[in-house]
Scaffold this active site. Structure first.
Site, PDB file in Angstrom:
ATOM      1  N   SER A 224       0.851  75.042 -46.948  1.00 23.36           N
ATOM      2  CA  SER A 224       1.048  73.778 -46.441  1.00 23.36           C
ATOM      3  C   SER A 224      -0.056  72.798 -47.057  1.00 23.36           C
ATOM      4  CB  SER A 224       1.362  73.555 -45.022  1.00 23.36           C
ATOM      5  OG  SER A 224       0.336  73.545 -44.336  1.00 23.36           O
ATOM      6  N   ASP A 225       0.144  71.564 -47.303  1.00 24.15           N
ATOM      7  CA  ASP A 225      -1.064  70.747 -47.254  1.00 24.15           C
ATOM      8  C   ASP A 225      -1.244  70.403 -45.873  1.00 24.15           C
ATOM      9  OD1 ASP A 225      -2.777  68.630 -48.257  1.00 24.15           O
ATOM     10  OD2 ASP A 225      -1.563  67.784 -49.442  1.00 24.15           O
ATOM     11  N   TRP A 226      -2.579  70.197 -45.813  1.00 26.97           N
ATOM     12  CA  TRP A 226      -3.269  69.741 -44.314  1.00 26.97           C
ATOM     13  C   TRP A 226      -2.288  68.990 -43.251  1.00 26.97           C
ATOM     14  CZ3 TRP A 226      -4.893  73.458 -47.254  1.00 26.97           C
ATOM     15  CH2 TRP A 226      -6.102  74.007 -47.010  1.00 26.97           C
TER      16      TRP A 226
END
Length: 817
Positions: A224-226
């Site tokens: 995932s992106d952060w």
């Protein structure tokens, strides 16, 4: 998969398996200490390996040119070199994966993150990405291509749904990711924050499982992106291996419970863990037990590479016999970007560079300070000028600035991001307060503007008086990845040379999506009309006037789109005044994309310099003086006006989005395709760029021996007819004469960067396969090269053909995706 990894998975408890599916902290995965595994560590890119520090400060790192600057080089060999150098820098930060490259398509000219992306064209983007990934991974560092998929705007990006038809996805937005998997073997893919057709990218089964893994054969880590994961079972079942950052929000105990409840199968967990361990084994992280240590390695070979790459990305857009500069001239150096080193954009790609070279410094080195004069003329800041002074920070273990100070630190400027933990790890970065104190000494007397923007509550006192209040009525705005407020500005009279005491109060508040705290405080005396008049007077006394204008990382930044593409502040008025004062005016533009240019007919020269990394000023001086050629060609069309752009519409559903949806109604007509199909003349076309030399193109030849398979070879002679070494970019476009369904007028399918000495010739060669002629048949789920006539056009840019030939496909050729 090796039995070693399967044996390791077998030896793990469910809890240990699940622990590997989310971060331990902001940048690493946990070790399974019982079994002796190491930690997988990642670091942000793509224009440098920042390491484990925040977005400002931290261990110094090498700042390479940003994505659009590299895109402008059209040089796959150079991108491979940059990737290899970034692998070395990533190793210096004790990391195993670089969160790069960014390959989203430049759909809109106002996207705040365009600077980080290569191009508006999928083929140019894909070719460069493959080379960049190759450079990284051939040197043992795993790439993480991002953001998969549909992240072409920063407006409400964590919740917005990008509504994109499948054909446009296949033919435009997914191609760089497909090539990264199939041709470069990328080890990592990062999902986008946004939804795609109503489903979050991080839990999008069609994207992650059916297409990425099933059709393309991806076998690495999908992360995932952060803070971009929004659920437990749906993300794991859809194909998301890794939730970042840690500690886990949606996994950990929640995921163990989901497995025990039958919402996620143990086989699915095993598959996700296998993906993690396979990349750990490939990078060596599985057995990496070195003490964690980050090093600041300022390598001379990296300096040289950045300087060369920066110059090769610069695009000469206009030259009325004024460049390169003749020796012995008096040069006026004007503009807000003249003494400011604009080396990178804003957001997560920021880093703490080893150094910054401004255009002024580069010109002093090249020409000598005695040949130069200077005036700023005007400003171009989005925010008030950052307070650059030491500040003492006192931390409190509450949100009320009460009780004992639990830790103290010093920062060197009034801009900071807090993530993970603060106060030497004693307090979570989502729950604390802080008081910052320092001083500001004005250079001039007058009414100073004081600005504060914060992800959290903040207020600024000057000499004990509250001047800027982003605490009492804090309102969410467009700063700090849309977690912060817009800048709140107040005014105060200050006297030159008399220090003013600055106090900033800060307290965290509940966040929306991203768990961060941040603030930025600026103070300054605005420039006015008299400053433009003074700059014009300086210019009138010089032989040549160089005007350094554009934007900076405050405007070109992750988390915020541009409000327009007009130059901010009084820069248009400045250019007009300088051009009036001195007809030998050259504009040097630094921006992450196009700007409107009402003054273009009044200047003698124009160089687009982008944000070329820590050697910015030296690379700019090299191009202006002729020590280096401006080797760039535009990777994005520059429109005359914002309203000419493909995503511009009176309907907010098309852009910037409405009610949580943004509709890509232009379909395939992105970039130059839009201008072609609608008959709109651009200011500067895609692929355009001038040179300090000249070229001739002859003997276009097409080998049709493999035409039955819809494959041809195209060759062309290129000769340098000038008296200087230089390079050109030969571009090959394909136009179907009578396609069975609507297609763009032409599409770039191949290109070659050709560098030649004076009088030298070389034959450029292009191999086209069936995909080059194909469209995607959504109903049949096939790539189809339809029978018929196709015009192959070799060009120097999207509107300037060199030669063309027609080929005829006699058979329908189909390919599975």
């Amino acid at each position: 998969m090796t039995s070693t990894i399967d044996d390791l998975i077998d030896a793990m408890t469910l809890e240990e398996q699940v622990s590997l599916l989310s971060g331990e902290d902001f940048w690493s995965l946990p070790a399974v200490e019982r079994l002796g595994t190491g930690k997988l560590r990642v670091t942000d890119g793509p224009n440098g390996a920042r390491g484990g520090g925040g977005l400002v400060g931290g261990v110094k790192a090498t700042a390479f040119p940003v994505g659009i600057s590299l895109g402008a080089t059209w040089n796959v060999e150079l991108l491979h070199e940059v990737g290899a150098a970034l692998a070395e820098d990533t190793k210096s930060k004790n990391a195993h994966m670089l969160l790069a490259p960014t390959v989203n398509i430049q759909r809109s000219v106002t996207n705040g993150r365009n600077f980080e992306c290569y191009s508006e064209d999928p083929i140019l983007t894909a070719e460069l990405a493959v080379a960049y990934i190759g450079g990284l991974q051939e040197n043992g560092i795993a790439a993480t291509i991002k953001h998969f998929a549909g992240n072409e705007s920063e407006i409400e990006r964590t919740t917005m749904s990008s509504q994109i038809d499948e054909r446009s996805l296949r033919e435009v937005y997914l191609i760089p990711f497909e090539w990264a998997v199939k041709k470069a073997g990328t080890k990592g893919v990062m999902t986008a924050y946004n939804k795609v057709n109503g489903t979050y990218a991080s839990e999008h089964n069609w994207l992650l499982t059916e297409v990425l893994r099933g059709e393309w054969g991806f076998d690495g880590i999908v992360m995932s992106d952060w803070f971009g994961s929004h659920s437990t079972a749906p993300t794991v079942n859809a194909g998301l291996d890794l939730e970042m950052p840690g500690p886990p929000r949606d996994r950990g105990e929640k995921l163990v419970a989901a497995v025990e409840a039958g919402e996620v199968s143990r086989d699915t967990i095993r598959g996700r863990v296998r993906s993690i361990l396979s990349v750990m084994e490939w990078t060596g992280a599985l057995n990496d037990h070195r003490p964690f240590q980050e090093r600041a390695e300022d390598r001379p070979e990296h300096r040289r590479l950045i300087r060369r790459a920066g110059a090769e990305g610069m695009v000469l857009l206009k030259n009325q016999n004024i460049l390169p500069l003749a020796p012995g001239q008096r040069v006026a150096v004007i503009g807000p970007n003249a003494k400011a080193a604009q080396i990178m954009g804003g957001g997560s790609s920021q880093l703490n560079p080893h150094y910054r070279v401004s255009p002024w410094q580069g010109l002093v080195e090249a020409l000598g300070e005695e040949a130069l004069s200077y005036a700023p003329g005007c400003g171009n800041n989005r925010f008030e000028p950052l307070l650059q002074a030491p500040l003492t920070v006192e931390f409190f273990d509450n949100r009320t600035l009460e009780g004992p100070v639990v830790a103290t630190e010093t920062i060197q400027a009034a801009e900071t991001f807090w993530v993970g933990a603060v106060a030497d790890g004693k307090i979570p970065a989502t729950y604390f307060s802080a008081r910052l104190t320092g001083q500001f000494t004005p250079e001039r007397s007058g009414t100073h503007r004081v600005g504060i923007a914060s992800a959290g509550l903040a207020r600024v006192f000057v000499n004990g008086r509250l001047i800027a209040d982003a605490w009492t009525n804090w309102t969410k705005g467009r700063t700090f990845f849309e977690e912060g407020c817009d800048e709140v500005v107040g005014e105060i009279e200050l006297e030159a040379g008399k220090p003013a005491n600055i106090t900033i109060d800060f307290a965290t508040k509940d966040h929306s999506v991203l768990g961060l705290a941040a603030l930025r405080m600026g103070i300054g005396l605005p420039l006015g009309a008299d400053d433009i008049t003074h700059a014009a007077a300086i210019a009138s006394e010089a032989d040549v006037a160089l005007v350094f204008i554009g934007r900076n990382g405050e405007w070109d930044t992750e988390g915020s789109d541009l409000p327009e593409i007009a130059l901010p502040g009084d820069q248009n008025a400045l250019v007009a005044a300088i051009a009036e004062a001195n007809p030998k005016t050259v504009v040097v533009l630094q921006s992450g994309g196009p700007v409107e240019m009402p003054w273009i007919d009044r200047v003698a020269g124009l160089v687009q310099a982008w944000y070329p990394g820590q050697e910015a000023g030296n690379a700019i001086a090299d191009v202006l003086t002729g020590a280096a050629e401006p080797g760039g060609r535009l990777p994005q069309t520059f429109p005359v006006r914002w309203s000419d752009n493909p995503a511009f519409s009176q309907d907010p559903l098309v852009y910037p989005g409405q009610d949580g949806r943004v509709e890509y109604r232009e379909g395939l007509l992105v970039g130059y395709r839009h201008y072609d199909n609608h008959g709109i003349d651009p200011l500067f076309p895609f692929g355009f760029g001038l040179s300090y030399t000249s070229f001739a193109y002859d003997n276009l030849t097409i080998d049709r021996s493999r035409i039955a398979a819809a494959a041809v070879n195209v060759t062309l002679d290129v000769r340098n007819t000038g008296d200087r070494a230089g390079s050109t970019v030969v571009q090959l476009y394909i136009t179907p004469d009578n396609p069975p369904l609507k297609r763009p007028q032409k599409e770039l399918k191949a290109f070659a960067k050709v560098a030649l000495e004076p009088g030298e010739s070389r034959r450029a060669s292009f191999d086209l396969d069936a995909r080059a002629f194909s469209y995607f048949d959504v109903d049949a789920q096939l790539w189809v090269a339809a029978p018929g006539n196709y015009t192959l056009t070799v060009a120097t840019d999207a509107v300037t053909p060199i030669a063309s030939e027609r080929v005829t496909l006699t058979e329908r050729v189909e390919q599975r995706p």
